[in-house]
Design an enzyme around this catalytic site. Structure first.
Site, PDB file in Angstrom:
ATOM      1  N   SER A  63       0.820  -1.213   0.000  1.00 13.11           N
ATOM      2  CA  SER A  63       0.000   0.000   0.000  1.00 13.11           C
ATOM      3  C   SER A  63       0.857   1.267   0.000  1.00 13.11           C
ATOM      4  O   SER A  63       2.019   1.259   0.400  1.00 13.11           O
ATOM      5  CB  SER A  63      -0.907   0.036   1.224  1.00 13.11           C
TER       6      SER A  63
HETATM    7  N1  SAH Z   1      -0.939  -4.922   3.955  1.00 11.45           N
HETATM    8  C1  SAH Z   1      -0.116  -5.228   2.784  1.00 11.45           C
HETATM    9  C2  SAH Z   1      -0.781  -4.864   1.484  1.00 11.45           C
HETATM   10  C3  SAH Z   1      -1.926  -5.716   1.206  1.00 11.45           C
HETATM   11  S1  SAH Z   1      -2.290  -6.077  -0.486  1.00 11.45           S
HETATM   12  C4  SAH Z   1       1.247  -4.587   2.880  1.00 11.45           C
HETATM   13  O1  SAH Z   1       1.524  -3.859   3.852  1.00 11.45           O
HETATM   14  O2  SAH Z   1       2.057  -4.852   1.999  1.00 11.45           O
HETATM   15  C5  SAH Z   1      -3.645  -7.148  -0.133  1.00 11.45           C
HETATM   16  C6  SAH Z   1      -3.251  -8.540   0.266  1.00 11.45           C
HETATM   17  O3  SAH Z   1      -4.424  -9.199   0.709  1.00 11.45           O
HETATM   18  C7  SAH Z   1      -2.710  -9.356  -0.903  1.00 11.45           C
HETATM   19  O4  SAH Z   1      -1.467  -9.882  -0.576  1.00 11.45           O
HETATM   20  C8  SAH Z   1      -3.752 -10.439  -1.080  1.00 11.45           C
HETATM   21  O5  SAH Z   1      -3.218 -11.682  -1.508  1.00 11.45           O
HETATM   22  C9  SAH Z   1      -4.351 -10.542   0.315  1.00 11.45           C
HETATM   23  N2  SAH Z   1      -5.696 -11.131   0.379  1.00 11.45           N
HETATM   24  C10 SAH Z   1      -6.717 -10.974  -0.499  1.00 11.45           C
HETATM   25  N3  SAH Z   1      -7.796 -11.663  -0.093  1.00 11.45           N
HETATM   26  C11 SAH Z   1      -7.462 -12.284   1.073  1.00 11.45           C
HETATM   27  C12 SAH Z   1      -8.131 -13.161   1.973  1.00 11.45           C
HETATM   28  N4  SAH Z   1      -9.391 -13.564   1.753  1.00 11.45           N
HETATM   29  N5  SAH Z   1      -7.474 -13.609   3.067  1.00 11.45           N
HETATM   30  C13 SAH Z   1      -6.188 -13.237   3.299  1.00 11.45           C
HETATM   31  N6  SAH Z   1      -5.492 -12.406   2.476  1.00 11.45           N
HETATM   32  C14 SAH Z   1      -6.106 -11.943   1.379  1.00 11.45           C
END
Ligand code: SAH
Length: 216
Positions: A63
């Site tokens: 992000s």
């Molecule tokens: N917080 C992260 C950015 C998140 S990007 C950082 O600091 O880098 C969103 C992430 O959520 C992705 O890696 C994606 O694979 C994950 N994601 C999406 N759906 C999900 C789910 N149902 N359960 C767990 N993770 C999930």
């Protein structure tokens, strides 16, 4: 690996966050302490202190720093808090959280991302973070409730099961809206009688998808 960022770059990073309205000094200090260049792809190290989201493995993103700082500020963390994060991604948000609370459980649906994040967090000494391969929509192996819940992937709506994980007085922050396009960051506070919901700002996150990813 390129050298650590020079001081002007980090100073501009702080200035940009302050200019956009981040005022919590503890959050600002933590953003300064955690080396974002450790969480981006090697080719992006020179861009690590720009205020933008960047691509990471598995087609996901780390992000934008402002959004990380803003969500962290809105969580109003206290040292004794237990925090649940859905969407570990690079592990950057989890690293920031870990310095501001007792412990963090972060859940990721891609094994590659979970494993890489775990290694990085360990290297940084974030020993109070547990990285778990799992599905934020179906937390079968997670027990108990949390003081704070942060969702960092776009959900069309907030699952009731996730709100039920909040302690009374607890705060949940999640981007809610269509998977492709703009979402609104929603803050939910659990009160004695129910849930209080507030719309914060518009954001763009990658979608939250159900199930553990079949690809690595
Ligand atoms: N917080 C992260 C950015 C998140 S990007 C950082 O600091 O880098 C969103 C992430 O959520 C992705 O890696 C994606 O694979 C994950 N994601 C999406 N759906 C999900 C789910 N149902 N359960 C767990 N993770 C999930």
């Amino acid at each position: 690996m390129s050298a650590a960022p020079n001081p002007p770059e980090k100073m501009m990073f702080q200035l940009a966050l302050r200019r956009r309205g981040i005022s919590d000094l503890t959050v600002l200090r933590t953003m300064e302490e955690i080396p974002r260049e450790m969480f981006v792809e090697p080719a992006d190290r020179d861009n690590a202190y720009r205020d933008s989201a960047l691509g990471i493995a598995c087609g996901q993103t780390i992000s934008q720093p402002f959004v990380v700082a803003y969500m962290t500020e809105q969580l109003r963390l206290q040292k004794p808090h237990r925090v649940l994060e859905i969407g570990t991604g690079s592990g950057y948000q989890a690293a920031i959280l870990s310095r501001l609370c007792r412990d963090v459980l972060t859940v990721e649906r891609y094994r590659t991302l979970a494993d890489t994040a775990r290694t990085r967090l360990k290297k940084l000494g974030c020993d109070n973070v547990e990285v778990m391969l799992g599905d934020g929509f179906d937390l079968v192996t997670v027990t108990g409730t949390f003081d704070r819940v942060i969702v960092t992937a776009a959900m069309e709506q907030i699952p009731e099961a996730l709100m039920d994980r909040l302690e009374p007085g607890g705060i949940l922050i999640a981007p809610v809206g269509p998977h492709h396009g703009t979402q609104t960051l929603i803050r939910v506070i659990r009160t004695d009688t129910g849930f209080e919901r507030k719309e914060l700002v518009d954001v763009r996150f990658v979608p939250a998808l159900p199930g553990i990813a079949r690809e690595l």
